[in-house]
Design a protein around this motif. Structure first.
Motif, PDB file in Angstrom:
ATOM      1  N   ALA A 196      -9.809   5.110  -2.621  1.00  0.00           N
ATOM      2  CA  ALA A 196      -8.382   5.042  -2.387  1.00  0.00           C
ATOM      3  C   ALA A 196      -7.992   4.710  -0.966  1.00  0.00           C
ATOM      4  O   ALA A 196      -8.638   4.869   0.051  1.00  0.00           O
ATOM      5  N   ARG A 197      -6.955   3.913  -0.726  1.00  0.00           N
ATOM      6  CA  ARG A 197      -6.309   3.452   0.259  1.00  0.00           C
ATOM      7  C   ARG A 197      -5.334   4.444   0.913  1.00  0.00           C
ATOM      8  O   ARG A 197      -5.033   5.306  -0.009  1.00  0.00           O
ATOM      9  N   ASP A 198      -4.988   4.222   2.154  1.00  0.00           N
ATOM     10  CA  ASP A 198      -4.163   5.334   2.786  1.00  0.00           C
ATOM     11  C   ASP A 198      -2.797   5.614   2.211  1.00  0.00           C
ATOM     12  O   ASP A 198      -2.471   6.790   1.794  1.00  0.00           O
ATOM     13  N   CYS A 242      -7.649   3.607  -8.586  1.00  0.00           N
ATOM     14  CA  CYS A 242      -7.995   2.889  -7.277  1.00  0.00           C
ATOM     15  C   CYS A 242      -8.488   1.455  -7.245  1.00  0.00           C
ATOM     16  O   CYS A 242      -7.785   0.551  -6.444  1.00  0.00           O
ATOM     17  N   GLU A 287      -9.151   8.833 -11.111  1.00  0.00           N
ATOM     18  CA  GLU A 287      -8.679   8.349 -10.020  1.00  0.00           C
ATOM     19  C   GLU A 287      -9.527   7.126  -9.358  1.00  0.00           C
ATOM     20  O   GLU A 287      -9.005   6.082  -9.107  1.00  0.00           O
ATOM     21  N   ARG A 328     -15.505  -1.176   1.692  1.00  0.00           N
ATOM     22  CA  ARG A 328     -14.988  -0.436   0.540  1.00  0.00           C
ATOM     23  C   ARG A 328     -15.657  -0.903  -0.815  1.00  0.00           C
ATOM     24  O   ARG A 328     -15.822  -0.338  -1.585  1.00  0.00           O
ATOM     25  N   ARG A 385      -2.138   5.736  -0.884  1.00  0.00           N
ATOM     26  CA  ARG A 385      -2.359   6.356  -2.259  1.00  0.00           C
ATOM     27  C   ARG A 385      -2.634   7.847  -2.011  1.00  0.00           C
ATOM     28  O   ARG A 385      -2.221   8.506  -2.545  1.00  0.00           O
ATOM     29  N   ARG A 434      -0.572  10.416  -3.544  1.00  0.00           N
ATOM     30  CA  ARG A 434      -1.120  11.027  -4.682  1.00  0.00           C
ATOM     31  C   ARG A 434      -1.581  12.386  -4.068  1.00  0.00           C
ATOM     32  O   ARG A 434      -1.734  13.478  -4.946  1.00  0.00           O
TER      33      ARG A 434
END
Lengths: 325, 295, 358
Positions: free
Chosen positions: B191-193, A119, A115, A86, B195, B199
């Motif tokens: 983005a993690r799960d 994040c 976004e 990631r 989120r 969102r």
């Protein structure tokens, strides 16, 4: 090749993607290798089902790769654990084909662009706002007027601009564009292509531009790679490859591209048949079933990509002469 | 062309596209107003000058008058008072049980839709097995044995039995929202799960959920009426509900046919309330439907 | 408007299709939307006419209106569409059924949604043969197989029993063409017939249409956004913008000597295979207009670099240039252009000849 230098940003080695379809295995990408140098744009063309989009998605690990390696600035992506991957993926961003569906219709433009910052918790408050405003200005959308609008209120071209702004928020090294202009009208398409060229210079981006439209790909790319049924046929500098294609498939593809000029004589040779099913690809060279020049050797032995000069590589036992050599 | 020109051109190009939806309409507002009055009365009943529902304050079977807006029933209780207090039970059952069903079924459905894979298979098979079983029979069976019946028990039974249905609706909504490219885009951004679920999915699932919630409340209020009719709701002398008022009236109407307000008023209120809920639910769905906004 | 276009319903030139002042207006929640705002043109027998425009230009609505395919509610159609003596505007469903298939047929962009997924393709093609031409089952089947062969579907006997989902996109489009041609129409309307197909398949389908047009002696209206398709496959073209014709003429003349700035802008914003890579594309600023808010003036004026005050006040009419039925609608037309837009003629062909096997 304009700004490209010799630093490799992305190196793909024998990338494979296999899907399961019931009991059968579909090999969508069957072992492809290429390098992407800093500051260059590599176009990836091919017809539907050739695996070009899957390649892009595998590079972003949206679909898992089932074989091969992906090096981003020297770090191997597929061997990393989830968090490390990631992290590494921050260097890569992707823009998708359908501009409308790639933006959440119920979120505000400002939040969509921010976004990635949210994040990764990179910026907050005024700093976040100023980064977002700057990005929106860069893509030609007035943040003061449109920042608070919802994504659903924009047209396709504008949505694609917003997607581009979002993808630049992390200052990526590598931008993967998957058919980003194919859903747009010609006049809007030209705006987006020009915008991408400008931003590439400004942000020092390296781009992988995936598309089926040969003219679009040539326009934006420094080098072009041609894919057929999960394999690379040919890769080389755009102008050389278009002027002197070495792979028969490339030549047919170019011949089928219609030029918007009634007085230009069109190639009369059309490629017959349709691509074979990836469930059961032909032995040897995958193009041999449609290739007018195929011999027994083509069925027996799979051609490997080999250099034919000027950075031009082709995977064909009998490359078209007139290209090089 | 320099980058600056591109910016200017594009800025000109953005055509004003303010959100233009079909107006909400006077009828919808009337419905909303009607629902609001009912809810307010239910909430504020103890504070309002409403006659006690269980007190025999007057002669039985009185017609409508200023003292008794809707007359009195066969025991001399004020019908308006009973209706007002009864809305507490009816609305309580409707909202309370749906709160349970959505509280459990909603998150589970969304999670299953987002994660897919084994988790989805296991949860969905359990839920769909329950769905295959007629829940009304289960509700009747449980309520016949679980006495004495109280508001809480009825809410729990109906609430739990509605979980599979809510699960299915929310899972379907999340599946369609989750297949959109913006979910992939969010993943690509890192983005993690959690989120993504909150969102990206939730805002797009919420309108479906909200309108289904209103339909659910309406259905449960009607269901409470059915249970009362079968004598499986709260006993009418403990607390009135619209359903058990209708059931009561049915019995007394056999003896005193001229006592029609007894059945007309609760039936009308119940009917109008459910109609309004359904109408508003439907209007909400189309109001929030993004695709209908664009031409 | 010119005399020729404005002429009466009489048809001295023997034109197959005469469209006069055709308007299609949709009633929407936000007001009247003139999708087609007064279009007049003629189409001769055996002619291939291209209709080009961007999305919202009205090209698809135009073709559907010519076909008589409009919903009965919330739409108003005005003017006249005379097809081989039959008036389409205002025709009843029965009248249209007589014309559809035998006089005019249509193929659509997405063959998957226009084919019934649960019916075998042989049956779908044969349906109209049995109903319209009164063939019996065996005759119809024989003709279907003939048609499948005609449109180039390999092993037609086997494919007769195939379902649409078992075919590729290109094959489905061939089936659509077979359905359209089943009753020998004199006019074929092709609405984006190759959009969504791969270039090599697109070439196959376009070649097939060319071949069938000659063989079956029909006229074709080819509606598309792709300038490459119209450039190579049409005799004449119509360029549409905001529901109106802005330029019309023989394909060569329009590509070489376009008068309307929009036509030029469209051509110059199209990337070309023959141009070197990183060629800066010309862009048209702005977006197509909102049809709900059209003004009195030229619809392209807000995006046009040549626009004057007159353009925003008065709508230009179609005027002839005097060459080959070339018309344009512009107050400030472009001057004659000496050279064609693209100079690199024959690049591809030369390479083709150079490529000798080694």
């Amino acid at each position: 090749m304009s700004e490209a230098n010799n630093k490799v940003v992305l190196s793909v080695k024998d990338l494979e993607v296999t899907f399961r379809k019931g009991r059968q295995r579909v090999s969508a990408v069957a072992g492809i290798s290429f390098d992407l140098y800093e500051g260059e744009t590599l176009g990836l063309v091919g017809e539907s089902g050739c695996g070009k989009s899957t390649t892009g998605r595998a590079l972003m690990q949206i679909v898992p790769s089932t074989g091969g390696q992906i090096f981003v600035d020297g770090d191997e992506l597929t061997s990393l654990n989830k968090d490390e991957a990631r992290n590494l993926r921050r260097k890569m961003q992707m823009i998708f084909q359908d501009p409308i569906s790639s933006l959440n219709p119920r979120r505000r433009v400002k939040d969509i662009v921010a976004e990635p910052l949210d994040c990764w918790k990179l910026a907050k408050g005024a700093e976040r706002d100023s980064i977002v405003s700057d990005l929106l200005n860069k893509v030609g959308i007035d943040p003061a007027v449109y920042g608070n609008r919802y994504a659903r209120q924009f047209s396709g071209g504008q949505c694609q601009r917003i997607s581009i702004a979002r993808s630049l928020a992390m200052r990526p090294r590598l931008l993967i564009c998957d058919e980003v202009v194919s859903a747009l009208d010609v006049s809007i398409q030209a705006q987006i292509l020009n915008l991408l060229e400008d931003l590439k210079k400004e942000y020092g981006l390296t781009m992988l531009f995936i598309a089926h439209d040969l003219a679009v790909v040539k326009n934006i790319s420094d080098r072009v790679a041609v894919m057929y049924l999960g394999k690379l046929c040919e890769i080389g500098p755009s102008d050389t490859l278009y002027a002197k294609p070495a792979h028969p498939y490339t030549e047919f593809l170019l011949g089928a591209a219609l030029e918007a000029d009634p007085e230009l004589e069109q190639s009369s040779a059309t490629l017959g048949g349709e691509p074979p099913s990836p469930l059961n690809p032909p032995s040897g060279c995958r193009f041999r079933t449609r290739c007018p020049f195929a011999t027994e050797k083509c069925a027996a032995e799979e051609p490997q990509l080999r250099d034919i000069g000027e950075g031009h590589q082709v995977a064909c036992h009998f490359p078209l002469v007139g290209a090089h050599q | 062309m320099t980058n600056n020109e591109v910016v200017i051109n594009a800025a000109e190009s953005v055509v004003e596209q303010p959100e233009k939806k079909a107006p909400i309409g006077i009828f919808t507002w009337i419905c909303v107003g009607w629902l609001a009055i009912n809810v307010l009365v239910a909430v504020l009943a103890p504070l309002l000058p409403i006659p006690d529902p269980n007190e025999m304050i007057s002669m039985p079977g009185m017609g409508m008058s200023f003292d008794h807006l809707m007359g009195t029933d066969d025991l001399g209780r004020d019908i308006f008072g009973r209706l007002a207090w009864g809305s507490r039970i009816s609305l309580g059952v409707g909202i309370g049980s749906m709160a349970i069903a959505f509280g459990v079924g909603g998150p589970l459905g969304m999670l299953a839709a987002y994660r897919r894979g084994k988790m989805d298979v296991i949860m969905s098979s359990v839920m769909f097995t329950f769905l295959a079983f007629p829940s009304i029979i289960a509700i009747i069976a449980v309520l016949s044995f679980w006495t004495p019946r109280s508001l809480g028990k009825i809410i729990i039974v109906i609430g739990i039995s509605s979980i599979p249905l809510v699960y299915r609706v929310m899972r379907a909504a999340a599946l369609s929202a989750g297949s959109k490219e913006y979910v992939t885009a969010a993943r690509v951004q890192g983005a993690r799960d959690r989120r993504i679920i909150f969102r990206e999915l939730l805002p797009n699932v919420a309108p479906t959920g909200l309108s289904f919630l209103l339909f659910g409340v309406a259905t449960v209020i009607a269901l409470e009426g059915v249970l009362a009719f079968l004598g499986l709701s709260i006993a009418p002398d403990i607390a009135p509900s619209w359903g058990n008022m209708i059931n009561d009236a049915r019995q007394s109407l056999n003896n005193v046919p001229q006592n029609w307000p007894l059945i007309i008023f609760p039936s009308a209120i119940l009917c109008l309330f459910i109609l309004a809920l359904n109408f508003v639910g439907d209007r909400l769905r189309s109001y929030f439907d993004v695709t209908e906004v664009k031409l | 408007m010119s005399q020729e276009i404005n002429s009466t319903n009489q048809n001295p030139a023997g034109d197959l299709l005469v469209v006069e002042n055709l308007t299609t207006t949709f009633q929407t929640a936000r007001g009247a939307l003139p999708a087609v705002g007064g279009v007049s043109f003629r189409l001769g027998a055996n002619e291939i006419l291209g209709v080009v425009g961007e999305s919202g230009s009205g090209k698809t609505v135009l073709s559907r209106t010519i076909m008589g395919l409009q919903p009965r509610t919330n739409v108003e159609v005005g003017g006249s569409v005379l097809l081989d003596g039959h008036q389409i505007v205002g025709a009843t469903d029965e009248d249209l059924r007589d014309i559809w298939g035998t006089k005019v047929a249509m193929i659509f962009q997405d063959p998957m949604t226009s084919l019934n997924p649960v019916t075998k393709i042989g049956k779908q093609i044969g349906e109209s043969l049995q109903v319209r031409l009164g063939m019996n089952k065996a005759e119809a089947k024989a003709r279907v197989i003939e048609l499948l062969t005609l449109v180039g579907i390999p092993s037609p006997e086997e494919r007769y029993d195939a379902y649409p989902t078992q075919l590729s996109g290109g094959m489905r489009q061939r089936v659509m063409i077979a359905i359209a041609l089943a009753c020998n129409p004199t006019l074929l309307l092709a609405d984006e017939p190759t959009t969504g197909l791969d270039v090599t398949i697109q070439a196959q389908i376009l070649n097939l249409l060319d071949e069938l047009q000659l063989k079956m002696k029909m006229s074709v209206i080819l509606v598309t956004h792709d300038l490459g398709v119209v450039a190579t496959r049409t005799d004449r073209i119509i360029v549409m913008y905001a529901g109106r014709i802005v330029e019309m003429g023989t394909t060569k003349e329009v590509f070489r000597n376009h008068k309307m700035p929009y036509t030029r802008a469209l051509l110059e914003s199209t990337p070309r295979v023959s141009n070197p890579s990183h060629t800066r594309l010309q862009t048209i600023p702005g977006r197509p207009p909102n049809l709900l808010k059209l003004t009195e003036g030229c619809a392209f004026a807000p995006r046009c670099s040549r626009a004057t005050e007159k353009c925003s006040q008065e709508r230009p009419t179609l005027e002839p240039t005097g060459v080959d039925g070339h018309y344009f609608a512009c107050w400030n037309p472009l001057e004659d252009q000496a050279a064609p837009v693209s100079i690199q003629t024959g690049t591809i062909k030369e390479i083709g000849e150079d490529n000798v096997r080694g």
